[in-house]
Design a protein around this motif. Structure first.
Motif, PDB file in Angstrom:
ATOM      1  N   ASP A   7      17.094   6.557 -19.089  1.00 52.81           N
ATOM      2  CA  ASP A   7      15.819   5.741 -17.967  1.00 52.81           C
ATOM      3  C   ASP A   7      15.731   5.424 -17.089  1.00 52.81           C
ATOM      4  O   ASP A   7      16.507   5.506 -15.839  1.00 52.81           O
ATOM      5  CB  ASP A   7      17.119   4.143 -18.689  1.00 52.81           C
ATOM      6  N   ASP A   8      13.989   4.515 -16.555  1.00 51.58           N
ATOM      7  CA  ASP A   8      14.055   3.926 -15.492  1.00 51.58           C
ATOM      8  C   ASP A   8      14.839   2.905 -14.576  1.00 51.58           C
ATOM      9  O   ASP A   8      14.532   3.181 -13.753  1.00 51.58           O
ATOM     10  CB  ASP A   8      13.002   4.401 -15.178  1.00 51.58           C
ATOM     11  N   GLN A   9      15.628   2.628 -15.521  1.00 49.51           N
ATOM     12  CA  GLN A   9      16.223   0.940 -14.566  1.00 49.51           C
ATOM     13  C   GLN A   9      17.156   1.876 -14.465  1.00 49.51           C
ATOM     14  O   GLN A   9      18.462   1.742 -15.562  1.00 49.51           O
ATOM     15  CB  GLN A   9      16.203   0.068 -15.444  1.00 49.51           C
ATOM     16  N   ASP A  10      17.611   1.655 -13.526  1.00 50.65           N
ATOM     17  CA  ASP A  10      19.439   1.341 -12.607  1.00 50.65           C
ATOM     18  C   ASP A  10      19.848   0.785 -13.474  1.00 50.65           C
ATOM     19  O   ASP A  10      21.587   1.313 -14.450  1.00 50.65           O
ATOM     20  CB  ASP A  10      19.601   0.877 -11.555  1.00 50.65           C
ATOM     21  N   ARG A  13      20.583   2.076 -17.100  1.00 55.42           N
ATOM     22  CA  ARG A  13      20.873   3.624 -17.181  1.00 55.42           C
ATOM     23  C   ARG A  13      22.692   3.670 -17.350  1.00 55.42           C
ATOM     24  O   ARG A  13      23.561   3.791 -18.083  1.00 55.42           O
ATOM     25  CB  ARG A  13      20.195   4.565 -16.481  1.00 55.42           C
ATOM     26  N   SER A  33      16.378   9.112 -14.160  1.00 53.12           N
ATOM     27  CA  SER A  33      15.490   8.389 -14.173  1.00 53.12           C
ATOM     28  C   SER A  33      14.454   8.475 -14.423  1.00 53.12           C
ATOM     29  O   SER A  33      13.489   7.792 -13.975  1.00 53.12           O
ATOM     30  CB  SER A  33      15.589   8.272 -12.930  1.00 53.12           C
ATOM     31  N   ASP A  34      13.834   9.383 -15.000  1.00 52.74           N
ATOM     32  CA  ASP A  34      12.463   9.721 -15.785  1.00 52.74           C
ATOM     33  C   ASP A  34      12.163  11.100 -16.788  1.00 52.74           C
ATOM     34  O   ASP A  34      13.256  11.266 -16.411  1.00 52.74           O
ATOM     35  CB  ASP A  34      11.427  10.156 -14.347  1.00 52.74           C
ATOM     36  N   MET A  56       8.720   5.261 -19.010  1.00 54.06           N
ATOM     37  CA  MET A  56       9.217   6.115 -18.127  1.00 54.06           C
ATOM     38  C   MET A  56       8.416   6.498 -17.059  1.00 54.06           C
ATOM     39  O   MET A  56       7.171   6.955 -17.182  1.00 54.06           O
ATOM     40  CB  MET A  56       9.942   7.110 -18.021  1.00 54.06           C
ATOM     41  N   ASN A  58       6.242   9.170 -14.116  1.00 51.89           N
ATOM     42  CA  ASN A  58       5.916  10.452 -14.126  1.00 51.89           C
ATOM     43  C   ASN A  58       5.335  11.202 -15.563  1.00 51.89           C
ATOM     44  O   ASN A  58       4.547  11.456 -16.438  1.00 51.89           O
ATOM     45  CB  ASN A  58       6.659  11.108 -13.561  1.00 51.89           C
ATOM     46  N   ASP A  60       6.760  10.495 -19.049  1.00 53.86           N
ATOM     47  CA  ASP A  60       7.175   9.185 -20.760  1.00 53.86           C
ATOM     48  C   ASP A  60       7.970  10.228 -20.889  1.00 53.86           C
ATOM     49  O   ASP A  60       8.791  11.309 -21.501  1.00 53.86           O
ATOM     50  CB  ASP A  60       5.970   8.615 -21.305  1.00 53.86           C
TER      51      ASP A  60
END
Length: 217
Positions: A7-10, A13, A33-34, A56, A58, A60
């Protein structure tokens, strides 16, 4: 059970990793993260399941799902903010075993991860509807898929129809008047003969082959 969380959101994730890691039967072996990082870590760490954010940067979640399913045996459970997200359907066609909304409750998240890791699928009615609409829009089934149905016995075809309708093994057993163990064997044979990863892929196959026609039961 080895799980990779992408997940790109900390916040999401870390939250998912913390919830899953609190259970003795689940080990969070990595985070990404991506999509590109998810692919690399899935290949490196060999998780049993990847919890994959659908959107996400770069690379997806759809492209990452397709690559992970091609290169590993990991199951993919995708995460989305909206159950009508077209990306969800694309991810299912790419090999995902189901999806969850990102506001899922803790207990439901854990249950879903366990179910998918065990070979079950999570398909909401909205996604099945999207699948039907896509088949109707194209107007005809894919002949190459239809021919593959000849590899199945009559009972296996009936079992595939049941899977496409969202029936459980016990419900299929009641309809076919056989034991649940026999249905499990039929399901296994269907997946093996048609080279499908799991029940979610069986549903997609049933509609795209024309075995199950929109508007019929």
């Amino acid at each position: 059970m080895r799980v990779l969380v992408a997940d790109d959101q900390d916040l999401f994730r870390g939250g998912f990793a913390m919830i899953l890691g609190a259970h003795e039967d689940i080990s969070v072996v990595g985070e990404a993260s991506d999509g590109a990082e998810a692919i690399a870590k899935a290949v490196e760490l060999a998780p049993d399941l990847v919890l994959m954010d659908i959107r996400m940067p770069n690379v997806d979640g759809v492209a990452a799902t397709a690559e992970i399913c091609r290169r590993t045996s990991a199951k993919v459970l995708v995460l989305t903010m909206y159950d009508v997200d077209d990306y969800v359907y694309d991810a299912l066609r790419a090999g995902a075993s189901g999806f969850l909304l990102k506001d899922v409750r803790r207990d439901d998240l854990v249950r879903a991860v366990r179910l998918v890791a065990a070979g079950e699928s999570l398909l909401a009615p909205s996604v099945t509807r999207r699948l039907i609409e896509d088949v109707v829009r194209r107007g005809s089934p894919r002949p190459s898929l239809r021919r593959r149905l000849a590899e199945l016995t009559d009972r296996e075809v009936d079992t595939l129809r049941g899977l496409a309708r969202g029936l459980s093994n016990s419900e299929i057993a009641a309809e076919l008047v056989v034991s649940e163990h026999t249905v499990k064997t039929h399901v296994s044979n269907v997946l093996t003969k048609l080279h499908l990863r799991d029940r979610a892929q069986a549903v997609v196959f049933a509609y795209e082959s024309g075995l199950v026609v929109a508007g019929t039961d």
